[in-house]
Design an enzyme around this catalytic site. Structure first.
Site, PDB file in Angstrom:
ATOM      1  N   GLY A 131       0.831  -1.211   0.000  1.00 50.19           N
ATOM      2  CA  GLY A 131       0.000   0.000   0.000  1.00 50.19           C
ATOM      3  C   GLY A 131       0.859   1.252   0.000  1.00 50.19           C
ATOM      4  CD  GLU A 181     -16.067   4.180   3.158  1.00 50.13           C
ATOM      5  OE1 GLU A 181     -16.164   4.653   4.323  1.00 50.13           O
ATOM      6  OE2 GLU A 181     -16.216   2.998   2.901  1.00 50.13           O
ATOM      7  CB  CYS A 224     -17.340   2.090   7.306  1.00 47.70           C
ATOM      8  SG  CYS A 224     -17.995   1.748   5.674  1.00 47.70           S
ATOM      9  CD  GLU A 270     -15.051   2.657  12.208  1.00 47.35           C
ATOM     10  OE1 GLU A 270     -13.849   2.853  11.979  1.00 47.35           O
ATOM     11  OE2 GLU A 270     -15.904   2.567  11.310  1.00 47.35           O
TER      12      GLU A 270
HETATM   13  P1  NDP Z   1      -6.541  -0.685   7.806  1.00 47.30           P
HETATM   14  O1  NDP Z   1      -6.880   0.693   7.519  1.00 47.30           O
HETATM   15  O2  NDP Z   1      -5.300  -0.988   8.564  1.00 47.30           O
HETATM   16  O3  NDP Z   1      -6.424  -1.553   6.447  1.00 47.30           O
HETATM   17  C1  NDP Z   1      -7.109  -1.275   5.252  1.00 47.30           C
HETATM   18  C2  NDP Z   1      -6.202  -1.567   4.076  1.00 47.30           C
HETATM   19  O4  NDP Z   1      -5.090  -0.670   4.098  1.00 47.30           O
HETATM   20  C3  NDP Z   1      -5.593  -2.972   4.120  1.00 47.30           C
HETATM   21  O5  NDP Z   1      -5.487  -3.474   2.808  1.00 47.30           O
HETATM   22  C4  NDP Z   1      -4.236  -2.710   4.722  1.00 47.30           C
HETATM   23  O6  NDP Z   1      -3.294  -3.717   4.474  1.00 47.30           O
HETATM   24  C5  NDP Z   1      -3.861  -1.406   4.058  1.00 47.30           C
HETATM   25  N1  NDP Z   1      -2.792  -0.668   4.724  1.00 47.30           N
HETATM   26  C6  NDP Z   1      -2.343  -0.815   5.987  1.00 47.30           C
HETATM   27  N2  NDP Z   1      -1.317   0.037   6.221  1.00 47.30           N
HETATM   28  C7  NDP Z   1      -1.115   0.732   5.078  1.00 47.30           C
HETATM   29  C8  NDP Z   1      -0.227   1.772   4.695  1.00 47.30           C
HETATM   30  N3  NDP Z   1       0.684   2.269   5.527  1.00 47.30           N
HETATM   31  N4  NDP Z   1      -0.318   2.256   3.454  1.00 47.30           N
HETATM   32  C9  NDP Z   1      -1.233   1.797   2.586  1.00 47.30           C
HETATM   33  N5  NDP Z   1      -2.105   0.806   2.894  1.00 47.30           N
HETATM   34  C10 NDP Z   1      -2.057   0.286   4.133  1.00 47.30           C
HETATM   35  O7  NDP Z   1      -7.748  -1.330   8.515  1.00 47.30           O
HETATM   36  P2  NDP Z   1      -7.718  -2.653   9.362  1.00 47.30           P
HETATM   37  O8  NDP Z   1      -8.064  -3.719   8.442  1.00 47.30           O
HETATM   38  O9  NDP Z   1      -6.463  -2.869  10.122  1.00 47.30           O
HETATM   39  O10 NDP Z   1      -8.848  -2.328  10.409  1.00 47.30           O
HETATM   40  C11 NDP Z   1      -8.544  -1.471  11.498  1.00 47.30           C
HETATM   41  C12 NDP Z   1      -9.685  -0.547  11.798  1.00 47.30           C
HETATM   42  O11 NDP Z   1     -10.001   0.217  10.651  1.00 47.30           O
HETATM   43  C13 NDP Z   1     -10.980  -1.243  12.138  1.00 47.30           C
HETATM   44  O12 NDP Z   1     -11.042  -1.543  13.475  1.00 47.30           O
HETATM   45  C14 NDP Z   1     -11.997  -0.224  11.740  1.00 47.30           C
HETATM   46  O13 NDP Z   1     -12.196   0.691  12.761  1.00 47.30           O
HETATM   47  C15 NDP Z   1     -11.371   0.484  10.594  1.00 47.30           C
HETATM   48  N6  NDP Z   1     -11.887   0.023   9.320  1.00 47.30           N
HETATM   49  C16 NDP Z   1     -12.775   0.801   8.677  1.00 47.30           C
HETATM   50  C17 NDP Z   1     -13.294   0.401   7.492  1.00 47.30           C
HETATM   51  C18 NDP Z   1     -14.274   1.220   6.759  1.00 47.30           C
HETATM   52  O14 NDP Z   1     -14.896   0.726   5.821  1.00 47.30           O
HETATM   53  N7  NDP Z   1     -14.442   2.463   7.114  1.00 47.30           N
HETATM   54  C19 NDP Z   1     -12.936  -0.871   6.877  1.00 47.30           C
HETATM   55  C20 NDP Z   1     -11.975  -1.625   7.633  1.00 47.30           C
HETATM   56  C21 NDP Z   1     -11.473  -1.162   8.793  1.00 47.30           C
HETATM   57  P3  NDP Z   1      -3.147  -5.020   5.395  1.00 47.30           P
HETATM   58  O15 NDP Z   1      -3.610  -6.117   4.538  1.00 47.30           O
HETATM   59  O16 NDP Z   1      -1.716  -5.122   5.753  1.00 47.30           O
HETATM   60  O17 NDP Z   1      -4.009  -4.814   6.599  1.00 47.30           O
END
Ligand code: NDP
Length: 474
Positions: A207, A245, A279, A377
């Site tokens: 990412g 988002e 979300c 959240e």
């Molecule tokens: P993240 O924001 O960590 O992950 C979302 C995506 O971003 C994953 O594919 C992740 O990869 C990637 N990512 C992580 N770090 C980076 C970076 N530095 N640069 C670019 N991309 C990156 O969400 P999580 O899955 O860890 O969930 C954590 C919290 O996020 C949840 O508890 C919730 O509160 C919130 N969330 C909100 C969502 C929404 O729809 N609004 C959806 C999901 C989570 P990787 O595969 O390594 O995790």
């Protein structure tokens, strides 16, 4: 056991440049369910180069070519829909009825919607002496989370394809299977080489590499706020567009003129869907303070009635996605109790009779809007009910949040409900339910900055060009 160790780059499934694998855990059993490869920056470079090459021809493809392709994708998606749903259930724990139901339906809906929007989309418009052209922004990095995997991948891929962009998808490590099947679907449907690419791996590697890459023109990200902030920083040096988002803490206002029991029960059950990992979940339920007793009875009964268990069995709710997510949710439940919220259903630990898997008890608190459980959240099946004195107070509580993603209003008097919906500072409001694939989706405030779904979803992937002097003056 699933073994998905290849990436999809330049029209072919290929091995990573440097082999490295990770196990994927089934959240319902805690057992290893398969293996994926973790990519490196070199894999990203390869995928971006392929997307850049493909952009030259795909960006000038005709609308007919793109509608044909989306139609072929839709047909192939439908053919493999059951497989996709089963993969979603295995990777993130949604009950099979949900995985093979709403989860896959959302993905299909976004592909079908993009197809319909594309048929009539105005890519060119003459305004006086000027031609306004909407042109594809270029190579896009699509970074998606695990909570609604097919929704979040298809809502990005379909409009990106429809607008003539090329792309690299980075799926979540926690839910990588459905994305891999989707890549197979796109391949079989005939997406030209390099137009769609997929590299699995850690967000902090793949990412971040996409966000910083000089040949990536745009990032579309769905996920947590801290990662969204980091992506913006990583993308700043190359001045690329970043669509975010992010999270939410959406308020569901039940008005005084409606059936309290039925609406509170509906809101409570709805919030527990997908184990609260949505979300836009209505995680703050606002009810008239004078009718709190009635609301408590209805919410407790609804939460206690949510059956929890094996997602391949006949249960309403499966586990949450991972051990770490389980622990975060448990901490919030403890915090709620410690800060003096009244627990009216659920509570700490796993549901009775379950000793394995990341299952959480459907939990309802009565609290106040200043509590941590009402401000942050939680992303689990934890609802906070808050009493309001009058309509102004309800709107004030709803808007007193760092987030602004969704909102809900239940009420008999549509005029009042509409008025309340207009006063709520969020990107989307649902008045007495309803669903619309053409309704734009995105957040105010710290819930993000972009709009996906329907025609607005196209704008994320388009540049606007003005060709002045296209028409003779006068
Ligand atoms: P993240 O924001 O960590 O992950 C979302 C995506 O971003 C994953 O594919 C992740 O990869 C990637 N990512 C992580 N770090 C980076 C970076 N530095 N640069 C670019 N991309 C990156 O969400 P999580 O899955 O860890 O969930 C954590 C919290 O996020 C949840 O508890 C919730 O509160 C919130 N969330 C909100 C969502 C929404 O729809 N609004 C959806 C999901 C989570 P990787 O595969 O390594 O995790």
């Amino acid at each position: 056991m699933r073994n998905y160790t290849q990436f999809y780059i330049d029209g072919a499934f290929v091995d990573p440049i440097t082999p490295k694998t990770a196990e994927v855990i089934n959240p319902a059993t805690e057992a290893v369910s398969g293996t994926i490869s973790l990519g490196s920056e070199a894999d990203v470079d390869k995928a971006v180069a392929a997307a850049r090459r493909a952009f030259a021809s795909w960006s000038v493809s005709t609308v007919a070519e793109r509608t044909d392709l989306l139609g072929a994708i839709l047909a192939e998606y439908e053919r493999r829909e059951r497989e996709l749903g089963e993969a979603v259930t295995e990777e993130m724990g949604a009950p099979l009825s949900l995985g093979c139901g709403f989860h896959t339906l959302l993905g299909k809906g976004h592909i079908g919607t993009a197809l319909e929007v594309l048929k009539t989309y105005k890519f060119e418009e003459e305004r006086g002496v000027t031609m306004i052209r909407k042109e594809p922004i270029g190579v896009c990095g699509l970074i998606t989370p695990w909570n609604w995997p097919m929704n979040q991948t298809c809502v990005k891929i379909a409009p990106a394809l429809a607008t003539g962009c090329t792309m690299i998808l980075k799926p979540p490590q926690l839910a990588p299977y459905s994305a891999q099947i989707l890549a197979e679907i796109l391949h079989t449907a005939g997406v030209p080489a390099g137009v769609f690419n997929m590299v699995q791996g850690a967000g902090s590697v793949i990412g971040a590499a996409l966000s910083r890459h000089k040949d990536v023109d745009m990032i579309s990200f769905t996920g947590s706020e801290p990662v969204g902030v980091q992506i913006q920083k990583d993308a700043a040096d190359t001045v690329k567009r970043v669509g975010l988002e992010l999270g939410g803490k959406s308020a569901w206002i039940v008005l005084d003129d409606t059936s309290m029991a039925a609406n509170v029960a509906g809101a409570t059950g709805g919030m527990m869907g997908n184990s609260g990992q949505t979300c836009s979940a209505g995680s703050r339920l606002l009810v008239p303070a004078a009718r709190m007793e009635e609301a408590i009875a209805a919410a407790a009964e609804a939460a206690n009635g949510v059956t929890v268990g094996d997602p391949t069995g006949n249960f309403a709710m499966g586990p949450v996605v991972s051990k770490s997510q389980y622990n975060i949710i448990q901490d919030y439940i403890t915090k709620g109790i410690d800060e003096g919220a009244t627990l009216i259903a659920g509570g700490p630990g796993r549901p009775e009779g379950i000793d394995k898997g990341w299952f959480v008890r459907p939990t309802v608190f009565v609290g106040t809007n200043d509590m941590v459980i009402a401000r942050e959240e939680i992303f689990g099946p934890v609802l906070v009910m808050i009493g309001y004195d009058d309509l102004d107070h309800a709107v004030e509580i709803a808007n007193d949040s760092d987030f602004g993603l969704g909102g809900y209003v239940s009420g008999e008097d549509l005029g009042v409900a509409r008025d309340v919906s207009k006063r709520m500072r969020t990107g989307a409001i649902w008045v007495n339910g309803g669903f619309d694939f053409n309704a734009p989706f995105g957040g105010y405030k710290r819930s993000g900055n972009g709009r996906e779904w329907g025609v607005e979803g196209f704008a994320e992937y388009l540049e606007t060009k003005a060709i002045v002097g296209w028409n003779a003056a006068g």
